[in-house]
Design a protein around this motif. Sequence first.
Motif, PDB file in Angstrom:
ATOM      1  N   GLY A   2      12.354 -15.455  -7.096  1.00  0.00           N
ATOM      2  CA  GLY A   2      11.561 -15.700  -5.884  1.00  0.00           C
ATOM      3  C   GLY A   2      10.071 -15.505  -6.086  1.00  0.00           C
ATOM      4  O   GLY A   2       9.344 -15.154  -5.157  1.00  0.00           O
ATOM      5  N   LEU A   3       9.621 -15.741  -7.319  1.00  0.00           N
ATOM      6  CA  LEU A   3       8.214 -15.507  -7.650  1.00  0.00           C
ATOM      7  C   LEU A   3       7.567 -16.761  -8.223  1.00  0.00           C
ATOM      8  O   LEU A   3       8.230 -17.574  -8.880  1.00  0.00           O
ATOM      9  N   TYR A  57       7.930 -16.617  -0.945  1.00  0.00           N
ATOM     10  CA  TYR A  57       8.172 -16.787   0.488  1.00  0.00           C
ATOM     11  C   TYR A  57       7.031 -16.248   1.340  1.00  0.00           C
ATOM     12  O   TYR A  57       6.677 -16.841   2.356  1.00  0.00           O
ATOM     13  N   THR A  58       6.436 -15.125   0.922  1.00  0.00           N
ATOM     14  CA  THR A  58       5.387 -14.509   1.753  1.00  0.00           C
ATOM     15  C   THR A  58       3.983 -14.789   1.199  1.00  0.00           C
ATOM     16  O   THR A  58       2.993 -14.561   1.892  1.00  0.00           O
ATOM     17  N   GLY A  59       3.905 -15.260  -0.035  1.00  0.00           N
ATOM     18  CA  GLY A  59       2.604 -15.492  -0.665  1.00  0.00           C
ATOM     19  C   GLY A  59       1.922 -14.201  -1.116  1.00  0.00           C
ATOM     20  O   GLY A  59       0.797 -14.230  -1.613  1.00  0.00           O
ATOM     21  N   LYS A  60       2.598 -13.070  -0.953  1.00  0.00           N
ATOM     22  CA  LYS A  60       2.008 -11.772  -1.343  1.00  0.00           C
ATOM     23  C   LYS A  60       1.658 -11.727  -2.821  1.00  0.00           C
ATOM     24  O   LYS A  60       2.450 -12.190  -3.665  1.00  0.00           O
ATOM     25  N   ILE A  61       0.491 -11.177  -3.110  1.00  0.00           N
ATOM     26  CA  ILE A  61       0.056 -11.011  -4.504  1.00  0.00           C
ATOM     27  C   ILE A  61       0.755  -9.773  -5.077  1.00  0.00           C
ATOM     28  O   ILE A  61       0.710  -8.705  -4.461  1.00  0.00           O
ATOM     29  N   LEU A  62       1.360  -9.931  -6.275  1.00  0.00           N
ATOM     30  CA  LEU A  62       2.075  -8.796  -6.878  1.00  0.00           C
ATOM     31  C   LEU A  62       1.481  -8.405  -8.237  1.00  0.00           C
ATOM     32  O   LEU A  62       2.182  -7.843  -9.073  1.00  0.00           O
ATOM     33  N   ASP A  63       0.225  -8.712  -8.447  1.00  0.00           N
ATOM     34  CA  ASP A  63      -0.391  -8.471  -9.755  1.00  0.00           C
ATOM     35  C   ASP A  63      -1.744  -7.781  -9.588  1.00  0.00           C
ATOM     36  O   ASP A  63      -2.117  -7.393  -8.480  1.00  0.00           O
TER      37      ASP A  63
END
Length: 252
Positions: free
Chosen positions: A173-174, A208-214
């Motif tokens: 999901g990324l 799905y949320t567009g959240k940045i994970l980096d």
Amino acid sequence: MRPKVLQLITEGKTKKVWETENPDLVILEFKDDITAFDGAKHDVISGKGAINAAISAKIFEHLNKNGIPTHFVEFVAPRYHVVRRLEMIPLEVVCRNIATGHLVKRLPMIKDGTRLEFPVLEFYLKDDKLHDPLINDHHVVLLKLASWKEIEEMKKITLRVNEVLRTFFEERGLILVDFKLEFGRDRNGKLLVGDELNGDAMRIWDMYTGKILDKDVYRKGYPLDEVLVRYREFYRRVVGADFPGEEVCLAT
Ligand code: 5GP
């Protein structure tokens, strides 16, 4: 078998490199330091080194499984990688799937967030004092950093890494927005992917949320506890379990 650690070879902004009793192997130690803007911004986040070591191990294991030549040999929890000793090439090979960061700063006619028609490859000279300038193939050869043949090989491997990792992340999901590889040569002159592959070296958005994970959350100035939350979420998605905290890791 885990080689015995001898002395420190070098210490970078986020990693230490240790010599081992095996001259072909070194150990990378992932520190809790986080830096941005060529080291001008610097903090320490407890657990960050262990999170990044674990994420990087999963990714390198996946690349090795897919026949991509890398330096990775073994993960020693919580924060060590046994890797093949390489003569590192001072280049950052960047691959972009979505336009953001330096690409849109340099070429503002490309809108931030645009999906690129094809993966865009770039070379940067690894030199903090010069702020890692963008260079081209001719500059790489002129500076004697790599041969024409090695440039072609690095491009081929980078595109293959992109294919393999895009699928790997999609299944979790990324979205793999972009990433940076570093290459080195082993004692036979063979090119291998080196360094680390985690949220410090790639941009990853939640599908799905567009959240940045980096690391962009750190570059953008989010509070450090939120940076840790995002890194933990990236860990959860890649490793498939919650980050247990370093104490628990050490006890296992
Ligand atoms: P940009 O050129 O847009 O800043 O970065 C493109 C990609 O390469 C991003 O995923 C970024 O994290 C990575 N990248 C670029 N320069 C560096 C660097 O000096 N160190 C690290 N760790 N990653 C970098």
